[in-house]
Design a protein around this motif. Structure first.
Motif, PDB file in Angstrom:
ATOM      1  N   GLY A   1     -62.090 -38.630  13.539  1.00  0.00           N
ATOM      2  CA  GLY A   1     -61.968 -40.051  13.643  1.00  0.00           C
ATOM      3  C   GLY A   1     -60.973 -40.550  12.555  1.00  0.00           C
ATOM      4  O   GLY A   1     -60.748 -41.729  12.775  1.00  0.00           O
ATOM      5  N   ARG A   2     -60.331 -39.890  11.884  1.00  0.00           N
ATOM      6  CA  ARG A   2     -59.230 -40.354  10.958  1.00  0.00           C
ATOM      7  C   ARG A   2     -57.885 -40.750  11.394  1.00  0.00           C
ATOM      8  O   ARG A   2     -57.521 -40.148  12.543  1.00  0.00           O
ATOM      9  N   ASP A   3     -57.410 -41.724  11.330  1.00  0.00           N
ATOM     10  CA  ASP A   3     -55.847 -41.998  11.819  1.00  0.00           C
ATOM     11  C   ASP A   3     -54.826 -41.382  11.048  1.00  0.00           C
ATOM     12  O   ASP A   3     -55.174 -40.847  10.107  1.00  0.00           O
ATOM     13  N   VAL A   4     -53.819 -41.440  11.566  1.00  0.00           N
ATOM     14  CA  VAL A   4     -52.457 -40.773  10.907  1.00  0.00           C
ATOM     15  C   VAL A   4     -52.306 -41.252   9.484  1.00  0.00           C
ATOM     16  O   VAL A   4     -52.020 -40.421   8.467  1.00  0.00           O
ATOM     17  N   ARG A   5     -52.537 -42.618   9.373  1.00  0.00           N
ATOM     18  CA  ARG A   5     -52.346 -43.168   7.868  1.00  0.00           C
ATOM     19  C   ARG A   5     -52.992 -42.335   6.854  1.00  0.00           C
ATOM     20  O   ARG A   5     -52.956 -42.167   5.698  1.00  0.00           O
TER      21      ARG A   5
ATOM     22  N   GLU B   1     -45.296 -29.986  24.561  1.00  0.00           N
ATOM     23  CA  GLU B   1     -46.391 -30.325  25.723  1.00  0.00           C
ATOM     24  C   GLU B   1     -46.613 -31.924  25.386  1.00  0.00           C
ATOM     25  O   GLU B   1     -46.404 -32.540  26.473  1.00  0.00           O
ATOM     26  N   ALA B   2     -46.730 -32.546  24.172  1.00  0.00           N
ATOM     27  CA  ALA B   2     -46.787 -34.107  24.362  1.00  0.00           C
ATOM     28  C   ALA B   2     -45.444 -34.666  24.784  1.00  0.00           C
ATOM     29  O   ALA B   2     -45.503 -35.707  25.377  1.00  0.00           O
ATOM     30  N   ARG B   3     -44.301 -34.152  24.339  1.00  0.00           N
ATOM     31  CA  ARG B   3     -43.079 -34.595  24.707  1.00  0.00           C
ATOM     32  C   ARG B   3     -42.840 -34.641  26.054  1.00  0.00           C
ATOM     33  O   ARG B   3     -42.308 -35.788  26.771  1.00  0.00           O
TER      34      ARG B   3
ATOM     35  N   ARG C   1     -44.446 -38.111  11.441  1.00  0.00           N
ATOM     36  CA  ARG C   1     -43.154 -38.814  12.234  1.00  0.00           C
ATOM     37  C   ARG C   1     -43.264 -38.226  13.952  1.00  0.00           C
ATOM     38  O   ARG C   1     -43.101 -39.054  14.675  1.00  0.00           O
ATOM     39  N   PHE C   2     -43.525 -37.035  13.947  1.00  0.00           N
ATOM     40  CA  PHE C   2     -43.592 -36.569  15.231  1.00  0.00           C
ATOM     41  C   PHE C   2     -45.158 -37.180  15.923  1.00  0.00           C
ATOM     42  O   PHE C   2     -45.075 -37.580  17.385  1.00  0.00           O
ATOM     43  N   ALA C   3     -46.085 -37.392  15.424  1.00  0.00           N
ATOM     44  CA  ALA C   3     -47.270 -37.970  15.798  1.00  0.00           C
ATOM     45  C   ALA C   3     -47.068 -39.292  16.434  1.00  0.00           C
ATOM     46  O   ALA C   3     -47.270 -39.616  17.378  1.00  0.00           O
ATOM     47  N   ILE C   4     -46.569 -40.061  15.436  1.00  0.00           N
ATOM     48  CA  ILE C   4     -46.024 -41.701  15.856  1.00  0.00           C
ATOM     49  C   ILE C   4     -45.017 -41.658  17.063  1.00  0.00           C
ATOM     50  O   ILE C   4     -45.274 -42.224  17.993  1.00  0.00           O
ATOM     51  N   ALA C   5     -43.924 -40.612  17.038  1.00  0.00           N
ATOM     52  CA  ALA C   5     -43.068 -40.774  18.109  1.00  0.00           C
ATOM     53  C   ALA C   5     -43.718 -40.357  19.483  1.00  0.00           C
ATOM     54  O   ALA C   5     -43.269 -40.751  20.594  1.00  0.00           O
ATOM     55  N   LEU C   6     -44.563 -39.438  19.326  1.00  0.00           N
ATOM     56  CA  LEU C   6     -45.352 -38.746  20.564  1.00  0.00           C
ATOM     57  C   LEU C   6     -46.591 -39.390  20.922  1.00  0.00           C
ATOM     58  O   LEU C   6     -47.134 -39.037  21.771  1.00  0.00           O
ATOM     59  N   GLU C   7     -46.946 -40.642  20.352  1.00  0.00           N
ATOM     60  CA  GLU C   7     -47.850 -41.452  20.535  1.00  0.00           C
ATOM     61  C   GLU C   7     -49.424 -40.663  20.585  1.00  0.00           C
ATOM     62  O   GLU C   7     -49.980 -40.684  21.460  1.00  0.00           O
ATOM     63  N   CYS C   8     -49.525 -39.628  19.574  1.00  0.00           N
ATOM     64  CA  CYS C   8     -50.650 -38.929  19.580  1.00  0.00           C
ATOM     65  C   CYS C   8     -51.124 -38.771  17.992  1.00  0.00           C
ATOM     66  O   CYS C   8     -50.561 -39.101  17.159  1.00  0.00           O
ATOM     67  N   SER C   9     -52.048 -38.194  17.860  1.00  0.00           N
ATOM     68  CA  SER C   9     -52.751 -38.026  16.246  1.00  0.00           C
ATOM     69  C   SER C   9     -52.132 -36.751  15.787  1.00  0.00           C
ATOM     70  O   SER C   9     -51.553 -35.729  16.509  1.00  0.00           O
ATOM     71  N   ALA C  10     -51.860 -36.788  14.708  1.00  0.00           N
ATOM     72  CA  ALA C  10     -51.166 -35.561  13.903  1.00  0.00           C
ATOM     73  C   ALA C  10     -52.312 -34.470  13.983  1.00  0.00           C
ATOM     74  O   ALA C  10     -52.035 -33.066  14.227  1.00  0.00           O
ATOM     75  N   LEU C  11     -53.638 -34.586  14.114  1.00  0.00           N
ATOM     76  CA  LEU C  11     -54.619 -33.696  14.333  1.00  0.00           C
ATOM     77  C   LEU C  11     -54.393 -32.882  15.592  1.00  0.00           C
ATOM     78  O   LEU C  11     -54.680 -31.889  15.841  1.00  0.00           O
ATOM     79  N   TYR C  12     -54.033 -33.807  16.744  1.00  0.00           N
ATOM     80  CA  TYR C  12     -53.641 -33.098  18.087  1.00  0.00           C
ATOM     81  C   TYR C  12     -52.493 -31.920  17.842  1.00  0.00           C
ATOM     82  O   TYR C  12     -52.651 -30.989  18.363  1.00  0.00           O
ATOM     83  N   LEU C  13     -51.646 -32.598  17.205  1.00  0.00           N
ATOM     84  CA  LEU C  13     -50.488 -31.512  16.964  1.00  0.00           C
ATOM     85  C   LEU C  13     -50.633 -30.391  16.004  1.00  0.00           C
ATOM     86  O   LEU C  13     -50.150 -29.377  16.168  1.00  0.00           O
TER      87      LEU C  13
END
Length: 104
Positions: free
Chosen positions: A76-80, A12-14, A53-65
């Motif tokens: 509110g936490r970021d990917v890092r 979906e994000a892609r 890697r997917f979250a960064i490539a898809l410009e979304c949060s890992a929590l969304y994925l």
């Protein structure tokens, strides 16, 4: 525990970004077949580093994925920060995600 929503959310994000599966494979260092297997649910366990890697490539949060990780990490936490917290857990499976050493 498999994570059936991850592949659907990646796809979906892609598509929202208008990105081809081949372009996503290039951005994540994966093969086109790995992308297809994840998106179609044939590969239901991915590593934390793959998720990031997917979250960064898809410009979304890992929590969304991977919304099933939400109870593990406060909102509110970021990917890092997510990666740091999950790395501290060690070599265990977390909601279907496995460490690099378990997948190899």
């Amino acid at each position: 525990m498999p994570t059936p929503n991850v592949g659907a959310r990646i796809k979906e994000a892609r598509k929202v970004l208008g990105m081809s599966a081949e372009a996503l494979a290039d951005k994540t260092g994966s093969s086109r077949s790995v992308i297809a297997n994840i998106e179609n649910g044939r590969k239901s366990e991915i590593t934390v580093s793959e998720l990031v890697r997917f979250a960064i490539a898809l410009e979304c949060s890992a929590l969304y994925l991977a919304p099933e990780l939400d109870p593990v990490v406060p909102h509110g936490r970021d990917v890092r920060d997510l990666m740091s917290r999950l790395s501290a857990i060690g070599d265990i499976a977390v909601f279907g995600f496995r460490s690099e050493s378990e997948v190899a």
